[in-house]
Design a protein around this motif. Sequence first.
Motif, PDB file in Angstrom:
ATOM      1  N   LEU A 102      28.500  39.426  37.410  1.00  0.00           N
ATOM      2  CA  LEU A 102      29.369  39.069  38.525  1.00  0.00           C
ATOM      3  C   LEU A 102      30.798  38.972  38.012  1.00  0.00           C
ATOM      4  O   LEU A 102      31.065  38.234  37.059  1.00  0.00           O
ATOM      5  CB  LEU A 102      28.948  37.721  39.124  1.00  0.00           C
ATOM      6  N   PHE A 103      31.684  39.737  38.616  1.00  0.00           N
ATOM      7  CA  PHE A 103      33.105  39.685  38.285  1.00  0.00           C
ATOM      8  C   PHE A 103      33.842  39.059  39.452  1.00  0.00           C
ATOM      9  O   PHE A 103      33.773  39.564  40.567  1.00  0.00           O
ATOM     10  CB  PHE A 103      33.648  41.096  38.004  1.00  0.00           C
ATOM     11  N   ASP A 104      34.522  37.956  39.174  1.00  0.00           N
ATOM     12  CA  ASP A 104      35.310  37.285  40.205  1.00  0.00           C
ATOM     13  C   ASP A 104      36.617  38.028  40.434  1.00  0.00           C
ATOM     14  O   ASP A 104      37.235  38.519  39.488  1.00  0.00           O
ATOM     15  CB  ASP A 104      35.633  35.846  39.773  1.00  0.00           C
ATOM     16  N   LYS A 105      37.024  38.099  41.703  1.00  0.00           N
ATOM     17  CA  LYS A 105      38.332  38.676  42.040  1.00  0.00           C
ATOM     18  C   LYS A 105      39.400  37.640  41.709  1.00  0.00           C
ATOM     19  O   LYS A 105      39.180  36.464  41.958  1.00  0.00           O
ATOM     20  CB  LYS A 105      38.392  39.024  43.528  1.00  0.00           C
ATOM     21  N   PRO A 106      40.506  38.024  41.150  1.00  0.00           N
ATOM     22  CA  PRO A 106      40.841  39.385  40.708  1.00  0.00           C
ATOM     23  C   PRO A 106      40.204  39.662  39.348  1.00  0.00           C
ATOM     24  O   PRO A 106      40.040  38.768  38.537  1.00  0.00           O
ATOM     25  CB  PRO A 106      42.370  39.346  40.590  1.00  0.00           C
ATOM     26  N   TYR A 107      39.829  40.892  39.122  1.00  0.00           N
ATOM     27  CA  TYR A 107      39.192  41.312  37.877  1.00  0.00           C
ATOM     28  C   TYR A 107      39.873  42.581  37.393  1.00  0.00           C
ATOM     29  O   TYR A 107      40.610  43.223  38.135  1.00  0.00           O
ATOM     30  CB  TYR A 107      37.697  41.568  38.076  1.00  0.00           C
ATOM     31  N   GLN A 108      39.594  42.938  36.164  1.00  0.00           N
ATOM     32  CA  GLN A 108      40.087  44.194  35.610  1.00  0.00           C
ATOM     33  C   GLN A 108      39.034  45.263  35.874  1.00  0.00           C
ATOM     34  O   GLN A 108      37.886  45.114  35.428  1.00  0.00           O
ATOM     35  CB  GLN A 108      40.339  44.061  34.099  1.00  0.00           C
TER      36      GLN A 108
END
Length: 135
Positions: A102-108
């Motif tokens: 899971l990548f939280d916004k903002p992410y690269q």
Amino acid sequence: MSSAPLQGAAILIVEDEAPIALNLAAAVQRAGGTVIGPVATVAAAQDAMADNRLDGALLDIRLKNETSFPIADVLAVLDIPFVFVSGLSSALMPYPHRERPLFDKPYQAEEVIAALAGLVKAPQRPDHRASDVLA
């Protein structure tokens, strides 16, 4: 890491915010993948899954009036890897998907692509389509 870690992989993008969807699509293409979508609803994602062979997916959890969890459930059954990209807290993640990236916004975008590339198998599997499960 290879300059094209998703070379030849068909990647479904489920994201309802156009700028983010386009950013993810560009990142998939830079990594050598083929973009399926982007789509913004569960119904559109189901159609895309039925019509295309998939090697992986990027899923925004919160869509306009629904979540992408039904798509995640089908992808899990089909053993198609996916990564969540969302602002939703991992504490609210349904139990079957708690271990998914899971990548939280903002992410690269590059980090998201690297995580997905680590999960995607070489695109030489049988033709997996959601219609096989949804039918």
